[in-house]
Scaffold this active site. Structure first.
Site, mmCIF file in Angstrom:
data_model
loop_
_atom_site.group_PDB
_atom_site.id
_atom_site.type_symbol
_atom_site.label_atom_id
_atom_site.label_comp_id
_atom_site.label_asym_id
_atom_site.label_seq_id
_atom_site.Cartn_x
_atom_site.Cartn_y
_atom_site.Cartn_z
ATOM 1 N N SER A 194 0.919 -1.109 -0.010
ATOM 2 C CA SER A 194 -0.030 0.174 -0.025
ATOM 3 C C SER A 194 0.825 1.403 -0.040
ATOM 4 O O SER A 194 2.066 1.235 0.442
ATOM 5 C CB SER A 194 -0.917 0.054 1.147
ATOM 6 O OG SER A 194 -1.672 1.403 1.206
ATOM 7 N N TYR A 219 -2.083 -0.302 10.485
ATOM 8 C CA TYR A 219 -2.305 -0.659 9.130
ATOM 9 C C TYR A 219 -0.841 -0.344 8.304
ATOM 10 O O TYR A 219 -0.397 -1.270 7.662
ATOM 11 C CB TYR A 219 -3.299 0.055 8.353
ATOM 12 C CG TYR A 219 -3.491 -0.309 6.954
ATOM 13 C CD1 TYR A 219 -3.932 -1.615 6.552
ATOM 14 C CD2 TYR A 219 -3.016 0.665 5.796
ATOM 15 C CE1 TYR A 219 -4.000 -1.924 5.064
ATOM 16 C CE2 TYR A 219 -3.322 0.149 4.512
ATOM 17 C CZ TYR A 219 -3.644 -0.904 4.054
ATOM 18 O OH TYR A 219 -3.742 -1.361 2.893
#
Length: 271
Positions: free
Chosen positions: A150, A163
């Site tokens: 990501s 995250y």
């Protein structure tokens, strides 16, 4: 050492294993590689959804699509199920590690049981799957591994502490693994997308609210899917989407104090 990699540019008859294939990016990658003639092995926990994806893949490709119920947070299940895949279905040519989830909350309020589970799925599960398949790829002398990380693994923002930590780990793991496997004929490609308009953000109410606040920045998952499948068979190190995020990342590294101010601004602090 990657001379056989180009054999994977033609996906006809190749075996592509995808985790997180029941929805989101994993599902779209399954459809696109099926359209290019690949046989797919679809892995996820949601067996009902997987079967629907498999049916559509068969309809698209007129070839095989296999369903494997798999919880990537369970190392024993990974070993057992992937052993069956390799023995009963065949050698995997391309692995797409797409399984993962995110929860976006302030760290001081974060449930650490959820944090541990996120690491088990996003990081450790990816590692266990990769190790099992990479061992077979080494024996075959070719292969390609796509690890879905990501932009959050390059540019951390408020309320993405856990995250971002998992995705920083995926990128670091992939970078080192690339160096180890390249001499053995295997390419490792890291995919770093920004927010995408998929059901990824529907896992929790907090994540859903976050997506609504950044929806104007959301990427088309179909575009990212095309970038992934077009990189199959090529020595692509990274896919960064949108491309300008990589420029922002480079700027962040050069001017970290300014980067911190921008990352904590209202534009990036909408969670």
């Amino acid at each position: 050492m990657l001379t056989r990699l180009r054999e994977l540019r033609d996906l006809n008859g190749k075996l592509v294993l995808i985790t997180g294939a029941s929805s989101g990016l994993g599902k779209l990658v399954a459809y696109e590689v099926a359209a290019r003639g690949a046989n797919v092995v679809l892995c996820a926990r949601n067996l009902k959804a997987l079967r629907k994806v498999a049916d559509k893949c068969k309809e698209i490709s007129q070839t095989d699509a296999y369903v494997v119920e798999l919880d990537v947070s369970d190392p024993d299940a990974i070993d057992r199920q992937l052993t069956h895949v390799l023995q009963d279905i065949g050698s995997v040519d391309i692995l797409v590690n797409s399984a993962g989830f995110g929860i976006f909350e302030s760290f001081q309020k974060f449930d650490m049981d959820k944090a541990e589970n996120m690491f088990r799925v996003n990081v450790l599960g990816l590692m266990y799957v990769t190790q099992k398949i990479a061992q077979q790829m080494i024996d075959s002398g070719r292969g390609q591994i796509f690890n879905i990380a990501s932009v959050a693994g390059k540019i951390a923002t408020p309320k993405s502490t856990i995250y971002s930590a998992t995705k920083f780990a995926v990128i670091g793991f992939s970078n080192a693994l690339r160096l180890e496997l390249r001499p053995l004929g295997i390419q490792v490609t890291t995919v770093n997308p920004g927010p995408m308009d998929t059901n990824f953000f529907k896992r929790s109410e907090t994540s859903s609210k976050y997506f609504e606040s950044v929806k104007f920045l959301a990427l088309s998952p179909e575009k990212v899917t095309h970038q992934i499948t077009n990189a199959m068979g090529y020595p692509r190190r990274e896919i960064n989407a949108p491309a300008y995020m990589e420029a922002i990342h480079r700027g962040y590294e050069l001017f970290p104090k300014l980067g911190d101010r921008l990352a904590s601004s209202s534009l990036f602090n909408r969670k």
